[in-house]
Write an enzyme that holds these catalytic residues in place. Structure first.
Site, PDB file in Angstrom:
ATOM      1  N   GLY A  23       6.558   1.191 -16.167  1.00 43.53           N
ATOM      2  CA  GLY A  23       7.002  -0.102 -16.867  1.00 43.53           C
ATOM      3  C   GLY A  23       6.715  -1.338 -16.034  1.00 43.53           C
ATOM      4  CG  ASP A 136      14.306   5.147 -13.726  1.00 43.28           C
ATOM      5  OD1 ASP A 136      14.840   5.737 -14.808  1.00 43.28           O
ATOM      6  OD2 ASP A 136      12.976   4.544 -13.924  1.00 43.28           O
TER       7      ASP A 136
END
Length: 258
Positions: A23, A136
């Site tokens: 991303g 993450d």
């Protein structure tokens, strides 16, 4: 400035091919002639390079990861900027991500899964001990070398435990399927956040799937309220994963190693 750097020069590095995309950045395999070694270069895309908040987050990633030296964390060698292209130079790991391994195999034998999780837990305890939370943890951020060595990468949303959160209003930092309940409700995060996400990864390695899937809102609601189905795991792993996936951060293991 083109967004594809394949075949181009970034500083002293010769870019060979694209090997990943996320991303926030594109990752390339490159060659460093002076040291005669291959490296991985993470480049901030052109559209994000115009956003000062993303450039600052990218810079923070380099600082955070560059301060960590551990056998199960991908080493950061360099950080730079050339003609508006911001990049981080890292150790090149010759091997797939856990995401690729799972696509091929579906799930892993318990002994191999335990080995990988133990290595990443060691990396997390080291990072947590220095005040950093990854936020993450997921199979795509775990690389597995040919000799079985597992390495944690992508500290793109890492934050010091007492640092400033860098985000855009209303945006999620993390990957919904692996988010902790406290991330789902945008509460404070700490080491228990990474422990929960590591529990999700353990669940997936053993069962071939995550406990909660579907639309983002439904997945976040499940993290907050629904118990995971532990019956799909080998018996000995059920209480371990269950404790890692407790909704209350204080009820989880105190350390990833534990």
């Amino acid at each position: 400035m083109r967004s594809d750097y394949t075949g181009r020069q970034l500083g002293q590095y010769q870019v060979i091919e694209q090997i990943g995309r996320g991303g926030m950045a594109v990752v390339y395999k490159a060659y460093h002639p002076a040291l005669q070694r291959y490296v991985a270069i993470k480049v901030l895309p052109e559209e994000l390079s115009r956003d000062s908040s993303f450039v600052e987050r990218f810079r923070r990633e380099a600082q955070a990861a560059g301060s960590l030296s551990h056998p199960h964390i991908v080493t950061v060698y360099d950080v730079g900027e050339t003609n508006g292209a911001h990049f981080i130079v890292m150790e090149f790991v010759e091997g797939p991500s856990l995401t690729q391994v799972l696509k091929r195999q579906g799930s892993l034998p318990p002994r191999r899964a335990a080995s990988i999780i133990g290595q990443i837990a060691s990396a997390l305890d080291y990072a947590h001990g220095r005040g950093f939370v990854h936020r993450d943890i997921k199979p795509g951020n775990i690389l597995v070398a040919a000799d079985g060595t597992a390495k944690l990468t992508d500290f793109g949303i890492v934050k010091p435990s007492e640092g400033t959160r860098l985000t855009r209003t209303g945006s999620l930092l993390g990957t919904p399927a692996y988010m902790s309940p406290e991330q789902a409700k945008d509460a404070g995060v700490g080491p228990p956040t990474d422990i929960y996400s590591l529990g999700i990864v353990t669940y997936e390695l053993l069962s071939g799937g995550v406990p909660f899937s579907g639309q983002t809102v439904a997945v976040l609601h499940a993290h907050l309220h629904d118990p995971p189905d532990l019956s799909v795991l080998p018996g000995a792993f059920q209480p371990v994963v269950g404790k890692a996936l407790e909704k209350d951060p204080q009820a989880r293991y105190r350390t990833a190693g534990a």
